[in-house]
Scaffold this motif. Sequence first.
Motif, PDB file in Angstrom:
ATOM      1  N   LYS A  92      -2.271   4.991   1.475  1.00  0.00           N
ATOM      2  CA  LYS A  92      -3.046   3.855   0.979  1.00  0.00           C
ATOM      3  C   LYS A  92      -2.300   3.032  -0.071  1.00  0.00           C
ATOM      4  O   LYS A  92      -2.864   2.080  -0.606  1.00  0.00           O
ATOM      5  CB  LYS A  92      -4.367   4.348   0.373  1.00  0.00           C
ATOM      6  CG  LYS A  92      -5.325   4.943   1.394  1.00  0.00           C
ATOM      7  CD  LYS A  92      -5.838   3.871   2.348  1.00  0.00           C
ATOM      8  CE  LYS A  92      -6.926   4.393   3.243  1.00  0.00           C
ATOM      9  NZ  LYS A  92      -7.438   3.333   4.152  1.00  0.00           N
ATOM     10  N   ARG A  93      -1.062   3.370  -0.371  1.00  0.00           N
ATOM     11  CA  ARG A  93      -0.319   2.667  -1.417  1.00  0.00           C
ATOM     12  C   ARG A  93       0.300   1.400  -0.839  1.00  0.00           C
ATOM     13  O   ARG A  93       1.177   1.457   0.021  1.00  0.00           O
ATOM     14  CB  ARG A  93       0.746   3.584  -2.013  1.00  0.00           C
ATOM     15  CG  ARG A  93       0.139   4.781  -2.723  1.00  0.00           C
ATOM     16  CD  ARG A  93       1.169   5.821  -3.099  1.00  0.00           C
ATOM     17  NE  ARG A  93       0.492   7.075  -3.455  1.00  0.00           N
ATOM     18  CZ  ARG A  93       1.071   8.260  -3.460  1.00  0.00           C
ATOM     19  NH1 ARG A  93       2.357   8.362  -3.128  1.00  0.00           N
ATOM     20  NH2 ARG A  93       0.384   9.342  -3.768  1.00  0.00           N
ATOM     21  N   GLY A  94      -0.187   0.242  -1.317  1.00  0.00           N
ATOM     22  CA  GLY A  94       0.244  -1.020  -0.755  1.00  0.00           C
ATOM     23  C   GLY A  94       0.671  -2.024  -1.815  1.00  0.00           C
ATOM     24  O   GLY A  94       0.547  -1.789  -3.023  1.00  0.00           O
ATOM     25  N   ILE A  95       1.165  -3.155  -1.332  1.00  0.00           N
ATOM     26  CA  ILE A  95       1.592  -4.245  -2.214  1.00  0.00           C
ATOM     27  C   ILE A  95       1.301  -5.555  -1.507  1.00  0.00           C
ATOM     28  O   ILE A  95       1.471  -5.667  -0.284  1.00  0.00           O
ATOM     29  CB  ILE A  95       3.096  -4.134  -2.553  1.00  0.00           C
ATOM     30  CG1 ILE A  95       3.522  -5.227  -3.548  1.00  0.00           C
ATOM     31  CG2 ILE A  95       3.967  -4.149  -1.298  1.00  0.00           C
ATOM     32  CD1 ILE A  95       4.929  -5.026  -4.112  1.00  0.00           C
ATOM     33  N   ILE A  96       0.823  -6.545  -2.257  1.00  0.00           N
ATOM     34  CA  ILE A  96       0.696  -7.874  -1.694  1.00  0.00           C
ATOM     35  C   ILE A  96       2.041  -8.576  -1.835  1.00  0.00           C
ATOM     36  O   ILE A  96       2.674  -8.543  -2.895  1.00  0.00           O
ATOM     37  CB  ILE A  96      -0.445  -8.690  -2.328  1.00  0.00           C
ATOM     38  CG1 ILE A  96      -0.520 -10.084  -1.670  1.00  0.00           C
ATOM     39  CG2 ILE A  96      -0.345  -8.760  -3.836  1.00  0.00           C
ATOM     40  CD1 ILE A  96      -1.780 -10.860  -1.994  1.00  0.00           C
ATOM     41  N   LEU A  97       2.484  -9.204  -0.761  1.00  0.00           N
ATOM     42  CA  LEU A  97       3.828  -9.775  -0.727  1.00  0.00           C
ATOM     43  C   LEU A  97       3.988 -10.978  -1.647  1.00  0.00           C
ATOM     44  O   LEU A  97       5.115 -11.421  -1.893  1.00  0.00           O
ATOM     45  CB  LEU A  97       4.192 -10.138   0.710  1.00  0.00           C
ATOM     46  CG  LEU A  97       4.276  -8.926   1.655  1.00  0.00           C
ATOM     47  CD1 LEU A  97       4.494  -9.379   3.091  1.00  0.00           C
ATOM     48  CD2 LEU A  97       5.372  -7.958   1.219  1.00  0.00           C
ATOM     49  N   TYR A  98       2.889 -11.489  -2.178  1.00  0.00           N
ATOM     50  CA  TYR A  98       2.988 -12.543  -3.197  1.00  0.00           C
ATOM     51  C   TYR A  98       3.805 -12.064  -4.390  1.00  0.00           C
ATOM     52  O   TYR A  98       4.502 -12.851  -5.040  1.00  0.00           O
ATOM     53  CB  TYR A  98       1.585 -12.956  -3.643  1.00  0.00           C
ATOM     54  CG  TYR A  98       1.561 -14.108  -4.618  1.00  0.00           C
ATOM     55  CD1 TYR A  98       1.850 -15.401  -4.208  1.00  0.00           C
ATOM     56  CD2 TYR A  98       1.245 -13.904  -5.963  1.00  0.00           C
ATOM     57  CE1 TYR A  98       1.836 -16.465  -5.103  1.00  0.00           C
ATOM     58  CE2 TYR A  98       1.218 -14.956  -6.860  1.00  0.00           C
ATOM     59  CZ  TYR A  98       1.517 -16.233  -6.428  1.00  0.00           C
ATOM     60  OH  TYR A  98       1.507 -17.287  -7.310  1.00  0.00           O
ATOM     61  N   GLY A 124       0.461 -15.388   3.379  1.00  0.00           N
ATOM     62  CA  GLY A 124       1.040 -16.383   4.268  1.00  0.00           C
ATOM     63  C   GLY A 124       2.192 -15.785   5.048  1.00  0.00           C
ATOM     64  O   GLY A 124       2.628 -14.645   4.801  1.00  0.00           O
ATOM     65  N   TYR A 125       2.719 -16.553   5.991  1.00  0.00           N
ATOM     66  CA  TYR A 125       3.725 -16.042   6.910  1.00  0.00           C
ATOM     67  C   TYR A 125       5.028 -16.847   6.866  1.00  0.00           C
ATOM     68  O   TYR A 125       5.769 -16.907   7.844  1.00  0.00           O
ATOM     69  CB  TYR A 125       3.167 -16.038   8.336  1.00  0.00           C
ATOM     70  CG  TYR A 125       1.898 -15.239   8.477  1.00  0.00           C
ATOM     71  CD1 TYR A 125       1.897 -13.854   8.280  1.00  0.00           C
ATOM     72  CD2 TYR A 125       0.698 -15.853   8.806  1.00  0.00           C
ATOM     73  CE1 TYR A 125       0.735 -13.116   8.404  1.00  0.00           C
ATOM     74  CE2 TYR A 125      -0.475 -15.122   8.945  1.00  0.00           C
ATOM     75  CZ  TYR A 125      -0.454 -13.757   8.743  1.00  0.00           C
ATOM     76  OH  TYR A 125      -1.609 -13.023   8.869  1.00  0.00           O
ATOM     77  N   GLY A 126       5.332 -17.444   5.718  1.00  0.00           N
ATOM     78  CA  GLY A 126       6.541 -18.235   5.575  1.00  0.00           C
ATOM     79  C   GLY A 126       7.646 -17.463   4.879  1.00  0.00           C
ATOM     80  O   GLY A 126       7.391 -16.643   3.998  1.00  0.00           O
ATOM     81  N   GLN A 127       8.896 -17.728   5.261  1.00  0.00           N
ATOM     82  CA  GLN A 127      10.062 -17.134   4.628  1.00  0.00           C
ATOM     83  C   GLN A 127      11.188 -18.175   4.665  1.00  0.00           C
ATOM     84  O   GLN A 127      10.987 -19.298   5.115  1.00  0.00           O
ATOM     85  CB  GLN A 127      10.494 -15.863   5.360  1.00  0.00           C
ATOM     86  CG  GLN A 127      10.876 -16.097   6.812  1.00  0.00           C
ATOM     87  CD  GLN A 127      11.455 -14.869   7.509  1.00  0.00           C
ATOM     88  OE1 GLN A 127      11.604 -13.806   6.925  1.00  0.00           O
ATOM     89  NE2 GLN A 127      11.802 -15.023   8.774  1.00  0.00           N
ATOM     90  N   HIS A 128      12.386 -17.800   4.188  1.00  0.00           N
ATOM     91  CA  HIS A 128      13.503 -18.748   4.199  1.00  0.00           C
ATOM     92  C   HIS A 128      13.941 -19.036   5.639  1.00  0.00           C
ATOM     93  O   HIS A 128      13.952 -18.141   6.492  1.00  0.00           O
ATOM     94  CB  HIS A 128      14.675 -18.207   3.389  1.00  0.00           C
ATOM     95  CG  HIS A 128      15.662 -19.270   3.049  1.00  0.00           C
ATOM     96  ND1 HIS A 128      16.643 -19.687   3.929  1.00  0.00           N
ATOM     97  CD2 HIS A 128      15.815 -20.032   1.929  1.00  0.00           C
ATOM     98  CE1 HIS A 128      17.356 -20.653   3.378  1.00  0.00           C
ATOM     99  NE2 HIS A 128      16.872 -20.884   2.160  1.00  0.00           N
ATOM    100  N   GLY A 150      -4.712 -15.982   3.655  1.00  0.00           N
ATOM    101  CA  GLY A 150      -4.309 -17.072   4.517  1.00  0.00           C
ATOM    102  C   GLY A 150      -5.379 -18.122   4.708  1.00  0.00           C
ATOM    103  O   GLY A 150      -6.075 -18.495   3.766  1.00  0.00           O
ATOM    104  N   PHE A 151      -5.539 -18.555   5.935  1.00  0.00           N
ATOM    105  CA  PHE A 151      -6.360 -19.719   6.245  1.00  0.00           C
ATOM    106  C   PHE A 151      -7.851 -19.390   6.242  1.00  0.00           C
ATOM    107  O   PHE A 151      -8.308 -18.508   6.970  1.00  0.00           O
ATOM    108  CB  PHE A 151      -5.975 -20.281   7.603  1.00  0.00           C
ATOM    109  CG  PHE A 151      -6.811 -21.463   8.025  1.00  0.00           C
ATOM    110  CD1 PHE A 151      -6.565 -22.715   7.493  1.00  0.00           C
ATOM    111  CD2 PHE A 151      -7.860 -21.320   8.923  1.00  0.00           C
ATOM    112  CE1 PHE A 151      -7.334 -23.812   7.862  1.00  0.00           C
ATOM    113  CE2 PHE A 151      -8.632 -22.398   9.299  1.00  0.00           C
ATOM    114  CZ  PHE A 151      -8.368 -23.648   8.766  1.00  0.00           C
ATOM    115  N   ILE A 152      -8.590 -20.110   5.422  1.00  0.00           N
ATOM    116  CA  ILE A 152     -10.048 -20.123   5.461  1.00  0.00           C
ATOM    117  C   ILE A 152     -10.463 -21.583   5.633  1.00  0.00           C
ATOM    118  O   ILE A 152     -10.034 -22.447   4.864  1.00  0.00           O
ATOM    119  CB  ILE A 152     -10.666 -19.554   4.171  1.00  0.00           C
ATOM    120  CG1 ILE A 152     -10.321 -18.064   4.034  1.00  0.00           C
ATOM    121  CG2 ILE A 152     -12.181 -19.754   4.157  1.00  0.00           C
ATOM    122  CD1 ILE A 152     -10.898 -17.160   5.096  1.00  0.00           C
TER     123      ILE A 152
END
Length: 386
Positions: A69-75, A113-117, A151-153
Amino acid sequence: MTDFHDTPADEALRQRLGINRRRFLSTCTAVGAGAIAAPVFGAAPSFAQPQPTGGHGHGHGHDLVPAKKRGIILYTVRDATGRDPLASTLPSGFREVFKELARYGYKQVEFAGYGQHANAPGGAGLESVEGAKLLRSWLDEYGLRAQGNHGFIPGSWPLSQPDLDTFKKHLEIANILGMDHMGTGGDPTNSSYKADWDVAADKWNAMGAIARKAGIKLYTHNHDAAYGFLLDGGPLDAQGRPTRSSGIRKLEYFLKATDPRTVWLEMDIYWAHVAQYKFHTYTAHDGSQRKKVFDPAALVSRNNKRYPLFHAKDGTRNDTSGEGYDMVAFGEGVIDYRTFFSRVGEKNYHNPMVEQDNAPSGTDLGQSLKLAKVGYDNLAALRKKR
């Protein structure tokens, strides 16, 4: 959304596995994506069973947050996913960041979100069905699970057709990624008035029903204002709006006004504590001043199944900032997470995501990943009181 049809063989396999059709489809899609994607970007070591450097990977009965259950938000590491791999030797782009987070011991990620370089494998924009297949292949490669997205709402209400189509596309992406939950980083409304929260509840009930049909739990996320007091009575102002409160907090009202089968919440524990600091007195309908201190853990424990996700974010006290806290790496502040997680229980249900908004640095380009490791080690170190 894409129209899928089970073959007799699919149906037989699905029944043996004991999983629903939507989850079966997302798994099969991801496996297919992995078979296609790996040769394109080169082979890499398997991280199906990553070994964390912090020494907390296996866990035991006294862990407050189980290893899975150990997670991280990519923000938190948005500078790393957005980094140009051609200009740095540091991890960059989703694939390399997943590899690094898995090395620390993380098992879950929440997208922002799903953006990267653009120079990272897969290109800049992965907000598509094909992009989701690629992301899923990398998650599987490093033994990670996607558990939500900010993401999108839809902004429209009633929902416009373009917004509805985009919302359904994001639900399809969520299923391909294997998510149980999909959400947003904002509050249902920025208003303090009951009438606006009624509208927000209607909208979220409708969106939640759509998400439920897709096999996804839709959640909203709080900042401090959403746990302030609802204006729901007393004398009206010049625009006919209430000026006083019954003492119920905005998201407490939202919990009661929304369908528990279709609408969930993610508590940002840091911002909930800021709300505790800021919103402790209200003007009652009769004009009297009343004190009511917010207890975030008590609210969760009363509504435990409505809170499948947390943001685990920490702070040091600052009584001059107006918010009561300054954000720091998880485990290096004063918010008592040991007590919080002990009080809310249900450790195999909740999904805490380490977050630090100010982790990226303009001078130490590796800082956000370093702090992500600090956050993991401190989350893994939390133990029940004996």
